[in-house]
Design a protein around this motif. Structure first.
Motif, PDB file in Angstrom:
ATOM      1  N   VAL A  38       0.841  -1.201   0.000  1.00 34.30           N
ATOM      2  CA  VAL A  38       0.000   0.000   0.000  1.00 34.30           C
ATOM      3  C   VAL A  38       0.872   1.246   0.000  1.00 34.30           C
ATOM      4  N   HIS A  65      -5.174   0.558   7.095  1.00 39.01           N
ATOM      5  CA  HIS A  65      -4.508   1.343   6.046  1.00 39.01           C
ATOM      6  C   HIS A  65      -5.183   2.705   5.899  1.00 39.01           C
ATOM      7  N   HIS A  69      -3.130   6.303   6.462  1.00 37.05           N
ATOM      8  CA  HIS A  69      -2.954   7.270   5.378  1.00 37.05           C
ATOM      9  C   HIS A  69      -3.813   8.519   5.552  1.00 37.05           C
ATOM     10  N   SER A 137      -9.329   3.036  -0.995  1.00 39.09           N
ATOM     11  CA  SER A 137      -8.207   2.643  -1.843  1.00 39.09           C
ATOM     12  C   SER A 137      -8.525   2.992  -3.296  1.00 39.09           C
ATOM     13  N   SER A 138      -7.496   3.033  -4.110  1.00 42.59           N
ATOM     14  CA  SER A 138      -7.706   3.305  -5.531  1.00 42.59           C
ATOM     15  C   SER A 138      -8.504   2.183  -6.191  1.00 42.59           C
ATOM     16  N   HIS A 140     -11.619   0.072  -5.614  1.00 43.03           N
ATOM     17  CA  HIS A 140     -12.829  -0.038  -4.805  1.00 43.03           C
ATOM     18  C   HIS A 140     -14.053  -0.086  -5.714  1.00 43.03           C
ATOM     19  N   VAL A 159     -10.074   8.981  -2.507  1.00 48.32           N
ATOM     20  CA  VAL A 159      -8.962   8.032  -2.542  1.00 48.32           C
ATOM     21  C   VAL A 159      -7.787   8.625  -1.772  1.00 48.32           C
ATOM     22  N   TYR A 161      -5.115   6.224  -0.670  1.00 46.39           N
ATOM     23  CA  TYR A 161      -3.993   5.293  -0.836  1.00 46.39           C
ATOM     24  C   TYR A 161      -4.281   4.344  -2.007  1.00 46.39           C
ATOM     25  N   ARG A 162      -3.256   3.702  -2.470  1.00 45.77           N
ATOM     26  CA  ARG A 162      -3.424   2.777  -3.601  1.00 45.77           C
ATOM     27  C   ARG A 162      -2.638   1.494  -3.323  1.00 45.77           C
ATOM     28  N   THR A 163      -3.071   0.423  -3.926  1.00 42.58           N
ATOM     29  CA  THR A 163      -2.367  -0.855  -3.803  1.00 42.58           C
ATOM     30  C   THR A 163      -1.609  -1.123  -5.101  1.00 42.58           C
TER      31      THR A 163
END
Length: 332
Positions: A38, A65, A69, A137-138, A140, A159, A161-163
């Motif tokens: 993440v 997470h 963030h 998250s990015s 979703h 958004v 955070y991103r995985t």
């Protein structure tokens, strides 16, 4: 026979993790290796969404997470989160994690009981005047948005955070010999396909947590062996435990043999002790028997000496008398 399980999550920080209980109960080895990692958005990236955090009075957290963030981004944006801010979390565990950043106030923190957003929404509905911000998250879907819309709540999704794929090394790909794979997000399934192109499942078992993750497994043409959560098994470890209990063949431990060996060793030691005691007794007896004989010999020698002395004493007067007679004779 399952011997090695790949769990696509970070290694538990506590020694009391249920995964360690599975290892002990079913003689398996759990390897913790996240397939995704993440990353938080930068302040510049977040501003492009044109969302004002301080215009909201409550924050909805669906994971740790999201908490991490949210507060990291607030710090980067130089925002002072007011003490009046309320927090709504899908589980109590996630709500307690807030203490890492702010003082925990029971009147300001609310949580669900099942870990599902559907069970948290009724709690949120009791606070209709709040303006909810939902960090996401990015990757979703619109499930949260649709649920909040149904209750006619004021909300904004953003958004934070991103995985991204946490690629396997060439060495890890070469040594990929797992009997079971456990996924927790669609990104994990995608990362597997990216890191091992043309992956063939064969006898490898696959477990997945969450509806979207389960769907990602089947959409990838893979066989889903252990879905979770279910009504009977709300957690991944619970589902794994049930499957292993039914399918895993455990060889009985050879504890009785070890016990027998210990008993035999003790018996041998006892026999040796008894033998030594017997030998000691015999030595004592011999010494006892020898003592009277020695005493008798000593007594006999003493008696003989006394007799000799007596004889010498008796002879002495006779000699003295003879001497006197000789002297008288000379005088005459």
């Amino acid at each position: 026979m399952i011997k090695k399980i790949l769990v696509s999550q970070p290694k538990p920080t506590s020694d009391k993790s249920p995964y360690y209980d599975l290892e002990a109960a079913y003689k398996v080895s759990c390897v913790f290796r996240p397939f995704v990692k993440v990353e938080g958005l930068t302040a510049k990236e977040f501003r492009q969404q044109k969302v004002s955090i301080l215009e909201h009075t409550a924050i909805v957290f669906t994971s740790r997470h999201a908490i991490d963030h949210f507060f990291l981004l607030a710090k980067e944006l130089h925002l002072n989160i007011p003490e009046t801010m309320k927090y709504f979390c899908v589980t109590e565990t996630i709500s307690l994690y807030i203490q890492k950043y702010v003082q925990y106030r029971k009147r300001k923190v609310f949580f669900g009981t099942t870990g599902k957003i559907q069970d948290l929404v009724p709690v949120m509905a009791k606070h209709k005047n709040e303006r909810y911000l939902v960090p996401m998250s990015s990757v979703h879907n619109d499930d949260v948005k649709n649920l909040l819309d149904e209750k006619k709540l004021h909300h904004t999704e953003c958004v934070m955070y991103r995985t991204v794929s946490n690629d396997l090394t060439p060495e890890e790909v070469k040594a990929f010999d797992y009997d079971m794979l456990v996924f927790f997000s669609p990104s994990g399934v995608q990362a597997l396909q990216k890191n091992i192109p043309g992956f063939k499942q064969g006898d490898i078992r696959i477990a997945a947590f969450g509806p979207s993750t389960c769907k990602a497994v089947t959409d990838a043409g893979l066989r889903l062996d252990i879905p979770a959560p279910t009504e009977k098994h709300p957690s991944m470890t619970s589902a794994l435990n049930a499957w292993l209990k039914e399918n895993q063949k455990i060889e009985p431990a050879k504890k009785p043999a070890a016990k027998k060996t210990a008993t035999t060793k003790a018996t041998t030691a006892k026999a040796a002790t008894t033998k030594a005691a017997t030998a000691k007794a015999a030595t004592t007896k011999a010494a006892t028997a020898k003592a009277p004989a020695k005493k008798a010999a000593t007594t006999k020698a003493a008696t003989a000496k006394a007799t000799t002395t007596k004889a010498a004493t008796a002879k002495a007067p006779v000699k003295k008398t003879a001497t006197k007679k000789t002297a008288a004779k000379k005088e005459a």
